[in-house]
Design a protein around this motif. Structure first.
Motif, mmCIF file in Angstrom:
data_model
loop_
_atom_site.group_PDB
_atom_site.id
_atom_site.type_symbol
_atom_site.label_atom_id
_atom_site.label_comp_id
_atom_site.label_asym_id
_atom_site.label_seq_id
_atom_site.Cartn_x
_atom_site.Cartn_y
_atom_site.Cartn_z
ATOM 1 N N LEU A 139 105.717 -1.234 65.776
ATOM 2 C CA LEU A 139 104.955 -1.132 64.535
ATOM 3 C C LEU A 139 103.649 -1.922 64.603
ATOM 4 C CD1 LEU A 139 107.817 -1.452 61.877
ATOM 5 C CD2 LEU A 139 106.519 0.601 62.448
ATOM 6 N N TYR A 140 103.690 -3.104 65.213
ATOM 7 C CA TYR A 140 102.515 -3.981 65.221
ATOM 8 C C TYR A 140 101.617 -3.768 66.438
ATOM 9 C CZ TYR A 140 103.514 -6.926 61.187
ATOM 10 O OH TYR A 140 103.684 -7.396 59.911
ATOM 11 N N ALA A 141 101.995 -2.901 67.361
ATOM 12 C CA ALA A 141 101.282 -2.797 68.634
ATOM 13 C C ALA A 141 99.784 -2.608 68.465
ATOM 14 C CB ALA A 141 101.874 -1.640 69.464
ATOM 15 N N ASN A 142 99.362 -1.762 67.532
ATOM 16 C CA ASN A 142 97.937 -1.417 67.422
ATOM 17 C C ASN A 142 97.113 -2.434 66.636
ATOM 18 O OD1 ASN A 142 98.343 0.926 68.895
ATOM 19 N ND2 ASN A 142 98.706 2.182 67.090
ATOM 20 N N ILE A 143 97.771 -3.360 65.923
ATOM 21 C CA ILE A 143 96.988 -4.345 65.160
ATOM 22 C C ILE A 143 97.415 -5.781 65.478
ATOM 23 C CG2 ILE A 143 96.520 -2.756 63.264
ATOM 24 C CD1 ILE A 143 98.642 -4.303 61.628
ATOM 25 N N LYS A 144 98.176 -5.966 66.553
ATOM 26 C CA LYS A 144 98.719 -7.286 66.859
ATOM 27 C C LYS A 144 97.623 -8.324 67.055
ATOM 28 C CE LYS A 144 101.809 -9.754 70.002
ATOM 29 N NZ LYS A 144 102.672 -9.667 71.213
#
Length: 832
Positions: free
Chosen positions: A474-479
């Motif tokens: 879920l967080y991969a693109n905004i980590k």
């Protein structure tokens, strides 16, 4: 006063174990303490399957859940007790038709008897109970009660509804007896209105406290169940009596005035009267409490010689829950030495030993036998049971739901005559919202099997793997963006907010500190760069006619500003306390989350809400929601943080209180990826500001609260002081909140309008409304096919045709935007 040493694990008895296994186990326990459950569980599984597995079995079982066998007796019930021979259990449950009492045969776990009514007594094959005549008057009273309860918002209104209802029920409730499978027989009480009754140990006599309409006082009566004769045993001046039967003695006293106890010898007919209020009894002794001025005293009195008394303790400290051991020669009680209750045990000579040492309250001790007792740890709505060995000092956790993240709050406990089985009322499923509370039977003579423990561990490994993998995905693109924001959170700033708010003292709506706090929060929002609002209103209260204000700061969205996420904490406190944890801690986390996000707007709008009047009845949150609905504010997700700063030990842990599983999982991910906080969860929103959101917008709520829920012994007290707050923990909550908001406000919200339409045999059209967010790439559709397997497909449109769906299954849909962020919750539609 000596202190019994407290140990928190069972003692190993098999000698010295392999050094390598011991090191693996110690490392696994360290991982567990740090919240690295996946590594800990994997190591536990390795140990159990190794050559030293048996030696570590008990410790691993207790670390991960229960050691003793537990079975569900009933999915819902309360007020349970064992029959005198321990073969049956009796409990009651509330239904639409009134209260029903049930009897369960423990050998078969089958129901053998049920009746409308309560106060069931069971001994051998004889049952005595009160049965309500379900006539027109009772049915009408129930309809009035059900309608009235829909609008109840206070205890005063509750009693206005329930008092007339109870009068009707009592007037239409009668006493019956039944032997074996024979038809129940109504007792001829000759006009006596029974208020309490006990069955003799030989099943022959029923002793009861009752009144006749022409008399103003109560009497003790004996009803012979064989001859059906009623006789008066003793005439009293008792208005609200209590009645108990131990061995050859009947005890009675005034439950309201607490002035004296009568001891009636069933063999001789002699009556002795002793000073005090009855606390507990055995076949040989009774325990009384004497309260004079500011002091309480506990005395043990011999039944056969009431002049022979033993004073156990006399103190001005808070003293509760006194009970006798089975022999009557030991007394256990809860006492508050400073700010929380602990459990103590004394012999008849007044030699007192402290049994528990815990920051949380330890209450309600009950003896299993002369050398063991159980007691409950925690706040009234969320206690957990432990067993204390008075000889060794070993403390053993008794009950759990065997999951890592969700705990099982307990509410009632009952011990069988042998001291080996315990009935527990609990929300073992972690659902504190549903009215059902299960009844469970724990057997101290039966430990779980190795296969059962390995199955528990495997299930938890699977759950932990899902949380970890799902969160990373879920967080991969905004980590990276989230990491940059949360890195700015400052524990020093957290402490400054807390200390400034704490200086205002009580922030209850009628106190000067309320206005001072709202102005301080308003000024802080300005300093962060917001243009805040003071939302003034006049509460509808008889005791206060002034004004109070919510404080609102808005971070406007960049792409979909009409879609709003809210995060809130109430800043008010109880009337007589400063509220450092409840809820200055939540307010400090709110302020810091607002500060670090102020210059980083998200695609959707975020509102930071400091609510007033929570302690006066959720006044601020309900006023905000009222105006939001009136102004057509489209709130699509909500967080509410309440009591987040208390740490019971070295662990930085808190509970996610949620109504939405998608938000729950995001908050677990946010905490584990971006903070040092360990998170648990409970389906929980009632009696908090989250309730106001839920009433208006449905299940869109998450948020953080203390672990265990409401575990802080200082909350709602005068000593809810700043020194009880862990400021690092509050900082971790601020980080988790910001990280959660960033993902929510960047992702598609839950879709609406999902519907299913049959297109012929096993073929269905699934439709839903277009996502309100801009830049949607596609939709994910998840469904079950006929063999039960789940499949996921993509759709560019808002309609999809599916073949071969499983009957009575559910289709789930969510949107995915061009950043690759998928919706945080599935829209669901049932296939009939």
């Amino acid at each position: 006063m000596k202190v019994l040493p407290v140990l928190f694990s069972l003692t190993l008895t098999c000698g010295i174990y392999a050094q390598e296994t011991r090191e693996t186990f110690d490392a696994a326990v360290d991982n567990w303490s740090e919240g690295d459950y996946l590594d800990a569980l994997t190591s536990f599984k390795t140990i159990l399957n190794g050559t030293d597995g048996e030696a570590y079995f008990e410790r691993i079982a207790l670390q991960t859940g229960e050691l003793f066998e537990v079975k569900e007796v009933a999915p819902d019930g309360k007020n349970m007790k064992f029959s005198k021979d321990g073969k049956y259990i009796i409990f009651s449950k509330s239904t639409d038709e009134g209260t029903i009492s049930k009897v369960i045969d423990l050998a078969s776990n089958q129901e053998v008897f049920s009746v409308h009514g309560e106060n069931l007594e069971l001994a051998g094959d004889v049952r005595v109970f009160e049965k309500t005549d379900m006539n027109e008057a009772v049915q009408q009273a129930e309809q009035v009660r059900a309608e009235g309860m829909k609008t109840v918002t206070s205890w005063a209104e509750y009693y206005e509804v329930m008092d007339p209802y109870n009068e009707v029920i009592n007037a239409n409730t009668y006493m019956y007896t039944q032997k074996g499978n024979k038809k129940p027989r109504k007792l001829n009480l000759q006009g006596v209105i029974a208020t309490q009754f006990v069955l003799s140990k030989d099943d022959r006599s029923l002793y009861l406290v009752g009144t006749k309409p022409e008399r103003a006082h109560s009497s003790i009566y004996r009803y012979d169940l064989f001859s059906n004769q009623l006789s008066e045993v003793h005439s009293t001046n008792i208005e609200k009596p209590s009645l108990a039967l131990g061995g050859d003695y009947l005890f009675f006293g005034n439950a309201e005035k607490k002035s004296s106890v009568g001891i009636y010898n069933l063999n001789t007919g002699q009556i002795a009267e002793v000073e005090g209020s009855l606390q507990d009894y055995s076949d040989t002794h009774i325990l009384v409490e004497i309260e004079k001025e500011a002091e309480k005293a506990l005395r043990v009195i011999e039944n056969s010689d009431p002049g022979n008394t033993y004073e156990i303790i006399r103190t001005a400290k808070r003293l509760e829950d006194a009970v006798l051991s089975p022999s009557g020669t030991k007394v256990a009680f809860s006492m508050m030495e400073q700010s929380d209750y602990d459990v103590y045990v004394s012999d008849l000579e007044g030699n007192i030993t402290q049994v528990s040492q815990e920051i949380q309250h330890d209450r309600f001790p009950q003896f299993l036998d002369e050398d063991r007792l159980i007691a409950a740890k925690g706040e009234g709505r969320h206690r957990r049971s432990y067993m204390y060995d008075l000889t060794t000092g070993v403390v053993t956790k008794l009950f759990h739901n065997n999951t890592v993240r969700t705990f099982a709050p307990e509410y009632q406990w009952e011990i069988d005559p042998s001291g080996c089985k315990i009935l527990i009322v609990s929300e073992r499923d972690g659902n504190t919202i549903s009215p059902e509370r299960g009844i469970y039977l724990l057997d101290l003579n039966q430990k779980i099997s190795k296969d059962s423990l390995l199955g528990r561990i495997d299930s938890n490994i699977q759950s932990e793997e899902y949380l970890k993998e799902n969160g990373q995905r879920l967080y991969a693109n905004i980590k990276a963006e989230v990491e940059n924001i949360v890195a700015n959170a400052s524990e020093h700033r957290i402490y400054k907010y807390e200390s400034e708010l704490f200086k205002f003292g009580s922030k209850y709506i009628s106190k000067p500190g309320n206005d001072l706090a709202s102005q301080y929060i308003y000024d802080q929002f300005i300093s962060f760069g917001y243009n805040p609002e003071l939302q003034w209103f006049t509460p509808n209260m008889e005791t206060y006619n002034g004004k109070t204000a919510n404080v609102i700061a808005t971070l406007k969205g960049t792409r979909n500003p009409e879609l709003v996420y809210v995060v809130s904490s109430h800043y008010d406190s109880v009337e007589d306390g400063p509220g450092a944890d409840d809820n200055t801690s939540g307010t400090a986390a709110l302020l810091e989350a607002a500060r670090i996000m102020a210059k980083n707007p998200m695609p959707c709008t975020i509102m930071f809400l400091a609510f007033t009047g929570e302690e006066a009845g959720l006044l601020g949150s309900r006023e905000f929601v009222r105006q939001a609905i009136e102004n057509k504010v489209k709130i699509v997700g909500a967080l509410n943080n309440d009591m987040v700063g208390w740490a019971n030990n070295s662990r930085l842990d808190n509970t996610i209180r949620y109504s939405n599983e998608g938000i729950r999982d995001i908050q677990h991910a946010a905490a584990s990826i971006f903070t040092d906080m360990i998170t648990y969860d409970a389906f929980y929103y009632k009696n908090t500001d989250a309730h106001a959101y839920y009433e208006a917008y449905g299940d869109i709520v998450g948020g953080i609260g203390s672990y265990p829920v409401l575990g802080n012994p200082y909350y709602h007290q005068w000593n809810d002081n700043l020194e009880t707050v862990n400021h690092q923990l509050v900082t971790e909550v601020a980080k988790t909140t910001a990280a959660t908001l960033m993902l929510l406000a960047s992702s598609p919200s839950r879709l609406t309008g999902a519907q299913v339409e049959s297109q012929g045999k096993d073929t269905y059209a699934i439709r839903w409304d277009t996502s309100p967010e801009l830049s949607i790439s596609h939709y994910l559709v998840r469904y079950q096919i006929a063999d039960g397997q789940w499949q996921t497909t993509e759709s560019k449109d808002t309609t999809i045709i599916l073949d071969g769906l499983k009957d009575d299954s559910t289709v789930c849909i969510k949107a995915v935007n061009e950043m690759g962020l998928e919706g945080w919750d599935w829209a669901k539609v049932a296939v009939d």
